[in-house]
Design a protein around this motif. Structure first.
Motif, PDB file in Angstrom:
ATOM      1  N   ASP A  18       4.996  -4.785   1.915  1.00  0.00           N
ATOM      2  CA  ASP A  18       5.363  -4.732   0.500  1.00  0.00           C
ATOM      3  C   ASP A  18       6.820  -5.099   0.257  1.00  0.00           C
ATOM      4  O   ASP A  18       7.175  -5.547  -0.837  1.00  0.00           O
ATOM      5  N   ILE A  19       7.685  -4.942   1.272  1.00  0.00           N
ATOM      6  CA  ILE A  19       9.112  -5.223   1.071  1.00  0.00           C
ATOM      7  C   ILE A  19       9.489  -6.676   1.333  1.00  0.00           C
ATOM      8  O   ILE A  19      10.596  -7.082   0.988  1.00  0.00           O
ATOM      9  N   TYR A  20       8.613  -7.479   1.931  1.00  0.00           N
ATOM     10  CA  TYR A  20       9.005  -8.838   2.302  1.00  0.00           C
ATOM     11  C   TYR A  20       9.386  -9.638   1.055  1.00  0.00           C
ATOM     12  O   TYR A  20       8.588  -9.799   0.136  1.00  0.00           O
ATOM     13  N   ARG A  25       2.304   2.147  -3.460  1.00  0.00           N
ATOM     14  CA  ARG A  25       2.654   0.872  -2.807  1.00  0.00           C
ATOM     15  C   ARG A  25       1.415   0.028  -2.535  1.00  0.00           C
ATOM     16  O   ARG A  25       1.446  -1.188  -2.672  1.00  0.00           O
ATOM     17  N   VAL A  26       0.332   0.667  -2.143  1.00  0.00           N
ATOM     18  CA  VAL A  26      -0.900  -0.089  -1.904  1.00  0.00           C
ATOM     19  C   VAL A  26      -1.409  -0.698  -3.203  1.00  0.00           C
ATOM     20  O   VAL A  26      -1.800  -1.879  -3.237  1.00  0.00           O
ATOM     21  N   GLU A  27      -1.413   0.080  -4.269  1.00  0.00           N
ATOM     22  CA  GLU A  27      -1.864  -0.459  -5.556  1.00  0.00           C
ATOM     23  C   GLU A  27      -1.023  -1.653  -5.980  1.00  0.00           C
ATOM     24  O   GLU A  27      -1.551  -2.666  -6.479  1.00  0.00           O
ATOM     25  N   GLY A  67       5.998   1.826   3.484  1.00  0.00           N
ATOM     26  CA  GLY A  67       6.739   2.930   4.085  1.00  0.00           C
ATOM     27  C   GLY A  67       8.237   2.720   4.154  1.00  0.00           C
ATOM     28  O   GLY A  67       8.974   3.660   4.432  1.00  0.00           O
ATOM     29  N   ILE A  68       8.713   1.489   3.902  1.00  0.00           N
ATOM     30  CA  ILE A  68      10.144   1.223   3.846  1.00  0.00           C
ATOM     31  C   ILE A  68      10.529   1.011   2.387  1.00  0.00           C
ATOM     32  O   ILE A  68       9.875   0.258   1.670  1.00  0.00           O
ATOM     33  N   GLY A  87       2.557  10.941   0.275  1.00  0.00           N
ATOM     34  CA  GLY A  87       1.221  10.493  -0.095  1.00  0.00           C
ATOM     35  C   GLY A  87       1.185   9.668  -1.363  1.00  0.00           C
ATOM     36  O   GLY A  87       0.560   8.611  -1.427  1.00  0.00           O
ATOM     37  N   ARG A  88       1.872  10.143  -2.409  1.00  0.00           N
ATOM     38  CA  ARG A  88       1.831   9.417  -3.685  1.00  0.00           C
ATOM     39  C   ARG A  88       2.528   8.065  -3.570  1.00  0.00           C
ATOM     40  O   ARG A  88       2.158   7.110  -4.255  1.00  0.00           O
ATOM     41  N   SER A  89       3.534   7.993  -2.700  1.00  0.00           N
ATOM     42  CA  SER A  89       4.232   6.729  -2.510  1.00  0.00           C
ATOM     43  C   SER A  89       3.341   5.724  -1.798  1.00  0.00           C
ATOM     44  O   SER A  89       3.290   4.544  -2.159  1.00  0.00           O
TER      45      SER A  89
END
Length: 317
Positions: free
Chosen positions: A54-56, A108-110, A86-87, A102-104
C-alpha cells in the motif's frame, strides 16, 4: 496445510517501481503506459504473480496497476495479486511507524482494493512487525477479511520464525508466505546456518531457524532485492563483485541463458523453494529473467557453491 502462493510460480514481479515519483505528484498516462509495458514483459516471461504494498509510491503503484487491469479485460483472472500493509510513511509531524492494529489492517486493505480495482487480493502480507501490535487483534482482523472474501491467503514480510509462530498460534488460516531480503549479495539467510560456532555469527542478523521453520510449515519464502540492485549485472564496485559478475557471465554463456537468470537460479536452487521478486521496471531486464521463471535451475552443487564463495570473497569457515 500448504498453499502454493503464486500458482506454482518460481518468480514474482515486484511493482514498487511503478507509478512515477514517491512525491505527491499525480501519476499520468506515461506512468500507466510504463506500468503496462512492465506487466506485459513479465507475462511474456512467464511471470503471473504481482507483488504490491500500500505504501509503494504513496499508493500510486497500486493505482497504475489498477489502470492496467482496467485496460486489459480478463487479465485479473490470469494473475495472482499480492499486496502488503503495516507500514505508515511519515506524514507532517507524525513520524514513520508500523501499524498492525486491526482497524488499520482492515482500512488499508479496503483502500488497496479500490486502487487495484479488484474485489479481492490473493495474498496479503503484513509488511513489518509492529512491536505494539496485539497478535489476537491481528488474528481477528485477518479472519474477518478472509470470511468476507476480501483476502484469500495471508503471509508476513521481514519476520523471523518466532514471530511467525506467535501469530500462527492465534490464527486458523495458515500463513503461506514470508518475504525477506535474500540475494547472492544479501547472504545472511544462508550464512546464518554455517556460521554457527564461529566468531562471525555475532555479526549475522538473520533470525536463525527461519528457513527451517518455513520449510516445516509450508511457508513459501519470497526474496525481495533478488537481483541485488544490479550489483552483479551492472556496475561492480569491489573485486568480489567483479569476480562474481564474470562468473555469472561465464555460467550464462555455458547454459544458454542470461546472467540475471543464473543469479535468480542461485536462489531457486535452494531446497527452501525460494521465489525471487524481480523489481526492475525495464522490460528488457524483466525478460532477461525469463529462464528463472520457466526453467528448472540449471546449477550443479559445485556451481552453486562457487557462486557463493566468489561473492563472499573469502572461503567458507
Amino acid at each position: 496445510m500448504t498453499v502454493d502462493v503464486g500458482v506454482g510460480e518460481r518468480v514474482l514481479y515486484g511493482c514498487m517501481g511503478l507509478g512515477g515519483s514517491w512525491g505527491p505528484e499525480p501519476y499520468g498516462v506515461g506512468d500507466i503506459d510504463a506500468a503496462e509495458a512492465a506487466v506485459v514483459a513479465a507475462l511474456d516471461s512467464g511471470i503471473t504473480a504481482f507483488d504490491h504494498a500500500d505504501i509503494y509510491r504513496g499508493g500510486k503503484s497500486e493505482a497504475v496497476f489498477g489502470e492496467v487491469l482496467a485496460r486489459t479485460p480478463g487479465l485479473r483472472e490470469r494473475i495472482t495479486l499480492q499486496t502488503k500493509c503495516g507500514i505508515r510513511l511519515p506524514d507532517g509531524d507524525r513520524p514513520g511507524m508500523y501499524d498492525l492494529r486491526g482497524r488499520s489492517i482492515a482500512r488499508r486493505v479496503e483502500e488497496s482494493l479500490v486502487r487495484l480495482r479488484t474485489d479481492h487480493v490473493d495474498v496479503l502480507l503484513l509488511h513489518r512487525p509492529d512491536p505494539l501490535a496485539d497478535p489476537d487483534e491481528i488474528a481477528s482482523a485477518l479472519t474477518s477479511l478472509h470470511r468476507q472474501g476480501l483476502v484469500r491467503n495471508f503471509g508476513v514480510s521481514n519476520m523471523g520464525a518466532a514471530q511467525i509462530a506467535h501469530l500462527q498460534a492465534r490464527l486458523d488460516v495458515p500463513l503461506v508466505a514470508n518475504q525477506l531480503e535474500m540475494s547472492l549479495y544479501r547472504r545472511d539467510w544462508v550464512e546464518a546456518g554455517v556460521l554457527l560456532n564461529t566468531p562471525h555469527l555475532a555479526g549475522n542478523g538473520f533470525p536463525f531457524g527461519t528457513l527451517e521453520h518455513s520449510r516445516d510449515h509450508g511457508i513459501r519464502l519470497q526474496a525481495w532485492g533478488a537481483l541485488a540492485n544490479g550489483r552483479y549485472t551492472g556496475l561492480q564496485e569491489t573485486p568480489a563483485e567483479r569476480a562474481t559478475a564474470a562468473l555469472l557471465a561465464e555460467l550464462a554463456g555455458r547454459k544458454g541463458t542470461t546472467p540475471e537468470s543464473v543469479l535468480l537460479w542461485w536462489l531457486t536452487r535452494h531446497p527452501a523453494a525460494i521465489a525471487p521478486v524481480v523489481g526492475t521496471t525495464r522490460p528488457e531486464r524483466i525478460r532477461a529473467c525469463r529462464d528463472a521463471a520457466t526453467r528448472e535451475p540449471d546449477l550443479t552443487h559445485e556451481e552453486w557453491y562457487e557462486l557463493w564463495t566468489t561473492a563472499r570473497g573469502v572461503p567458507l569457515p
